[in-house]
Enzyme design. Structure first.
Site, PDB file in Angstrom:
ATOM      1  N   GLU A  45       0.884  -1.173   0.000  1.00 40.30           N
ATOM      2  CA  GLU A  45       0.000   0.000   0.000  1.00 40.30           C
ATOM      3  C   GLU A  45       0.913   1.211   0.000  1.00 40.30           C
ATOM      4  OE1 GLU A  45      -2.809   0.489   3.322  1.00 40.30           O
ATOM      5  OE2 GLU A  45      -2.600   2.664   3.044  1.00 40.30           O
ATOM      6  N   ARG A  49       1.638  10.239  -0.169  1.00 41.12           N
ATOM      7  CA  ARG A  49       2.112  11.329   0.703  1.00 41.12           C
ATOM      8  C   ARG A  49       3.395  11.934   0.192  1.00 41.12           C
ATOM      9  NH1 ARG A  49       1.517   8.763   6.770  1.00 41.12           N
ATOM     10  NH2 ARG A  49      -0.353   7.548   6.331  1.00 41.12           N
ATOM     11  N   THR A  72      -3.713   6.736   1.645  1.00 40.10           N
ATOM     12  CA  THR A  72      -3.909   8.170   1.878  1.00 40.10           C
ATOM     13  C   THR A  72      -4.637   8.820   0.694  1.00 40.10           C
ATOM     14  OG1 THR A  72      -1.692   8.043   2.907  1.00 40.10           O
ATOM     15  CG2 THR A  72      -2.803  10.133   3.012  1.00 40.10           C
ATOM     16  N   LYS A 132     -11.156  -0.133   6.886  1.00 37.46           N
ATOM     17  CA  LYS A 132      -9.885  -0.003   7.590  1.00 37.46           C
ATOM     18  C   LYS A 132     -10.201   0.590   8.956  1.00 37.46           C
ATOM     19  CE  LYS A 132      -5.845   2.965   7.099  1.00 37.46           C
ATOM     20  NZ  LYS A 132      -4.698   3.162   6.225  1.00 37.46           N
TER      21      LYS A 132
HETATM   22  O1  LIG Z   1      -3.593   7.511   5.355  1.00 39.02           O
HETATM   23  C1  LIG Z   1      -3.799   6.357   5.029  1.00 39.02           C
HETATM   24  O2  LIG Z   1      -4.573   5.963   4.149  1.00 39.02           O
HETATM   25  C2  LIG Z   1      -3.054   5.385   5.725  1.00 39.02           C
HETATM   26  O3  LIG Z   1      -2.828   4.385   5.101  1.00 39.02           O
HETATM   27  C3  LIG Z   1      -2.601   5.602   7.106  1.00 39.02           C
HETATM   28  C4  LIG Z   1      -1.594   4.567   7.484  1.00 39.02           C
HETATM   29  O4  LIG Z   1      -2.165   3.313   7.329  1.00 39.02           O
HETATM   30  C5  LIG Z   1      -1.071   4.713   8.845  1.00 39.02           C
HETATM   31  O5  LIG Z   1      -0.511   5.976   8.975  1.00 39.02           O
HETATM   32  C6  LIG Z   1      -0.074   3.672   9.194  1.00 39.02           C
HETATM   33  O6  LIG Z   1       0.099   3.745  10.561  1.00 39.02           O
HETATM   34  P1  LIG Z   1       1.409   3.203  11.304  1.00 39.02           P
HETATM   35  O7  LIG Z   1       1.537   1.748  11.001  1.00 39.02           O
HETATM   36  O8  LIG Z   1       1.162   3.496  12.730  1.00 39.02           O
HETATM   37  O9  LIG Z   1       2.542   4.003  10.718  1.00 39.02           O
END
Ligand SMILES: O=C(O)C(=O)C[C@H](O)[C@H](O)COP(=O)(O)O
Length: 214
Positions: A45, A49, A72, A132
């Site tokens: 994924e 960003r 994102t 999600k």
């Molecule tokens: O913005 C989105 O669509 C995302 O995909 C957000 C991410 O899944 C998380 O930021 C991952 O979170 P961590 O594993 O804590 O780094």
């Protein structure tokens, strides 16, 4: 485990893990793909960003040996650009009916974020049955997912956000959880340093942690 809907969601459920990737230099996409496949998890994924994210998606999608999605994704225009680059699924931090509708028009799977009963209901109304659960760790963690799964019997959850190698198994033990997402599987520094071996090692460790639960 229900993974109703798009076949790509069933594929993600089969792998049980969704590595969330922030890629700064798209030329690292090849070593990233090699690390994911070599580590036994042909899933990515790539978050939109960074300026190079779409190029990285295109490189990964062109390989043909990986399930590539965009993360994102906040707008309909981003859906179009990600799908044009080769993304097979679209992940959003929250639920947008417009984004979901465009995914369905383009024939790709939508994985919107939802952590409250109202948000899950909105996602259902928009036509998805896998959400999600983001941000997982600060939204009640496993207990919150179990509580939501009771009234939403047909819904699958992909908890993401604040999850690491030590707690992946407790999420995967929940029947309503189809897969777990997170950035810990592909450390940003390893990608930045071009350390494909470290990526392969972390990915393999995550696969091993996910398999232990079963
Ligand atoms: O913005 C989105 O669509 C995302 O995909 C957000 C991410 O899944 C998380 O930021 C991952 O979170 P961590 O594993 O804590 O780094």
């Amino acid at each position: 485990m229900s993974a109703a809907g798009h076949p790509v969601l069933a594929e993600l459920a089969r792998h049980r893990l969704v590595p969330v990737i922030v890629i700064e230099d798209p030329s690292a996409a090849t070593l990233l793909g090699d690390g994911l496949v070599g580590g036994g998890l042909p899933v990515a994924e790539v978050t939109l960003r960074t300026p190079g994210a779409l190029d990285a998606i295109a490189t990964l999608a062109a390989r043909g040996d990986l399930l590539v999605g965009a993360g994102t994704v906040l707008t309909v225009d981003q859906v179009d650009r990600a799908v044009d680059a080769g993304a097979q699924y679209i992940v959003s931090p929250g639920t947008s009916a417009e984004v979901i509708a465009r995914c369905h028009e383009r024939g790709v799977a939508a994985l919107p974020g939802a952590v409250t009963a109202t948000e899950v209901q909105a996602a259902l109304t928009a036509g998805v049955t896998t959400v999600k659960f983001f941000p997982a760790s600060t939204s009640g963690g496993p207990a919150a997912i179990r509580a939501l799964a009771a009234p939403f019997a047909g819904v699958s959850f992909v908890p993401t956000g604040g999850i690491g190698a030590d707690d992946v198994a407790q999420y995967l033990a929940i029947p309503a959880v189809s897969a777990v997402g997170g950035s810990w599987m592909v450390p940003r520094e390893a990608l930045r340093n071009g350390d494909g071996e470290e990526i392969r090692r972390q990915v393999a460790a995550a696969v091993s942690a996910a398999t232990k639960e079963e």
